[in-house]
Design a protein around this motif. Structure first.
Motif, PDB file in Angstrom:
ATOM      1  N   THR A   1       0.969  -1.261  -0.050  1.00 53.55           N
ATOM      2  CA  THR A   1       0.187  -0.013  -0.118  1.00 53.55           C
ATOM      3  C   THR A   1       0.976   1.281   0.035  1.00 53.55           C
ATOM      4  O   THR A   1       2.223   1.153   0.242  1.00 53.55           O
ATOM      5  N   VAL A   2       0.344   2.421  -0.379  1.00 54.84           N
ATOM      6  CA  VAL A   2       0.913   3.694  -0.156  1.00 54.84           C
ATOM      7  C   VAL A   2       1.533   3.849   1.370  1.00 54.84           C
ATOM      8  O   VAL A   2       0.767   3.392   2.421  1.00 54.84           O
ATOM      9  N   ALA A   3       2.602   4.576   1.533  1.00 60.14           N
ATOM     10  CA  ALA A   3       2.979   4.772   2.790  1.00 60.14           C
ATOM     11  C   ALA A   3       2.500   5.720   3.315  1.00 60.14           C
ATOM     12  O   ALA A   3       2.983   6.820   3.634  1.00 60.14           O
ATOM     13  N   GLY A   4       1.310   5.576   3.931  1.00 60.26           N
ATOM     14  CA  GLY A   4       0.535   6.531   4.273  1.00 60.26           C
ATOM     15  C   GLY A   4       0.552   6.627   5.854  1.00 60.26           C
ATOM     16  O   GLY A   4       0.048   7.577   6.574  1.00 60.26           O
ATOM     17  N   ASP A   5       1.635   5.942   6.661  1.00 63.77           N
ATOM     18  CA  ASP A   5       1.908   5.755   8.012  1.00 63.77           C
ATOM     19  C   ASP A   5       2.941   6.712   8.406  1.00 63.77           C
ATOM     20  O   ASP A   5       3.510   6.910   9.535  1.00 63.77           O
ATOM     21  N   GLY A   6       3.364   7.678   7.542  1.00 61.05           N
ATOM     22  CA  GLY A   6       4.480   8.599   7.759  1.00 61.05           C
ATOM     23  C   GLY A   6       5.790   8.372   7.007  1.00 61.05           C
ATOM     24  O   GLY A   6       6.806   9.283   7.203  1.00 61.05           O
ATOM     25  N   GLY A   7       5.984   7.134   6.459  1.00 53.68           N
ATOM     26  CA  GLY A   7       7.087   6.917   5.975  1.00 53.68           C
ATOM     27  C   GLY A   7       7.355   7.711   4.854  1.00 53.68           C
ATOM     28  O   GLY A   7       8.801   7.914   4.700  1.00 53.68           O
ATOM     29  N   CYS A   8       6.540   8.156   3.861  1.00 55.54           N
ATOM     30  CA  CYS A   8       6.995   9.182   2.918  1.00 55.54           C
ATOM     31  C   CYS A   8       7.555  10.512   3.747  1.00 55.54           C
ATOM     32  O   CYS A   8       8.305  11.425   2.913  1.00 55.54           O
ATOM     33  N   ALA A   9       7.141  10.758   5.026  1.00 51.88           N
ATOM     34  CA  ALA A   9       7.560  12.056   5.616  1.00 51.88           C
ATOM     35  C   ALA A   9       9.015  11.757   6.286  1.00 51.88           C
ATOM     36  O   ALA A   9       9.893  12.680   6.273  1.00 51.88           O
ATOM     37  N   ILE A  10       8.975  10.582   6.977  1.00 48.49           N
ATOM     38  CA  ILE A  10      10.250  10.318   7.792  1.00 48.49           C
ATOM     39  C   ILE A  10      11.442   9.911   7.078  1.00 48.49           C
ATOM     40  O   ILE A  10      12.696  10.374   7.383  1.00 48.49           O
ATOM     41  N   TRP A  11      11.194   9.048   6.404  1.00 42.53           N
ATOM     42  CA  TRP A  11      12.387   8.247   5.717  1.00 42.53           C
ATOM     43  C   TRP A  11      13.389   9.162   4.992  1.00 42.53           C
ATOM     44  O   TRP A  11      14.610   8.874   5.089  1.00 42.53           O
ATOM     45  N   PRO A  12      12.841   9.838   4.073  1.00 39.37           N
ATOM     46  CA  PRO A  12      13.898  10.934   3.403  1.00 39.37           C
ATOM     47  C   PRO A  12      14.508  11.752   4.394  1.00 39.37           C
ATOM     48  O   PRO A  12      15.604  11.950   3.957  1.00 39.37           O
ATOM     49  N   LEU A  13      14.091  12.203   5.443  1.00 41.42           N
ATOM     50  CA  LEU A  13      14.924  12.971   6.412  1.00 41.42           C
ATOM     51  C   LEU A  13      15.826  12.114   7.086  1.00 41.42           C
ATOM     52  O   LEU A  13      17.070  12.541   7.567  1.00 41.42           O
ATOM     53  N   LEU A  14      15.604  10.778   7.328  1.00 39.97           N
ATOM     54  CA  LEU A  14      16.538  10.077   7.928  1.00 39.97           C
ATOM     55  C   LEU A  14      17.691   9.318   6.969  1.00 39.97           C
ATOM     56  O   LEU A  14      18.671   9.513   7.463  1.00 39.97           O
TER      57      LEU A  14
END
Length: 122
Positions: A1-14
Motif C-alpha cells: 500500500t501507499v506509505a500513508g503511515d508517515g514513511g514518506c515524511a520520515i524516511w527521506p529525512l533519515l
C-alpha cells in the motif's frame, strides 16, 4: 500500500530521498546494522546489553540541562512536524484511493494464499 503511515515524511529525512524511495517502493527488509549505518537507529547492541545501554543513555540525558534538552527537542521536532503536516494528508488520501484498486486486492489475496502477487496496474 501507499506509505500513508508517515514513511514518506520520515524516511527521506533519515536516509535521503534515493534510499527512502528504494525501501518504500520495494518493501525490502533492513538489517539492524544497515539501519545503524544509515542513521535510522542510533546503535546496535547485543540483546543482553540493551537495558544497560538504554539506562546509561537515560542517565546521561538526566544529568544534562533539562531546559536546554527540552527546547532543543521542541526545535528539532519542528522539522518532523512540518514534514508530516506537508506529506501525511496526501499519503493517507492516496493510500485510501489505492485500496480500491484490483492490485491492492491482489496483494491481499496473494499474501493470504502465500503466493507471489500478479499486478496489472489496475
Amino acid at each position: 500500500t501507499v506509505a500513508g503511515d508517515g514513511g514518506c515524511a520520515i524516511w527521506p529525512l533519515l536516509i535521503g530521498m534515493a534510499k527512502a524511495k528504494e525501501y518504500l517502493f520495494t518493501g525490502d527488509a533492513m538489517s539492524a546494522r544497515e539501519a545503524e549505518r544509515m542513521g535510522v537507529i542510533n546503535k546496535v547492541v547485543p540483546s543482553d546489553q540493551l537495558m544497560s545501554e538504554v539506562m546509561a543513555f537515560a542517565q546521561r540525558l538526566a544529568a544534562g540541562a533539562p531546559s536546554a534538552i527540552k527546547y532543543t527537542k521542541l526545535a528539532i521536532n519542528r522539522v518532523l512536524i512540518e514534514r508530516i503536516n506537508l506529506v501525511i494528508p496526501n499519503s493517507i488520501a492516496w493510500d485510501f484511493l489505492q485500496m480500491h484498486t484490483k492490485d491492492f486486492h491482489e496483494a491481499i489475496n496473494a499474501f493470504s494464499e502465500k503466493r507471489t502477487p500478479k499486478f496489472t496496474g489496475k
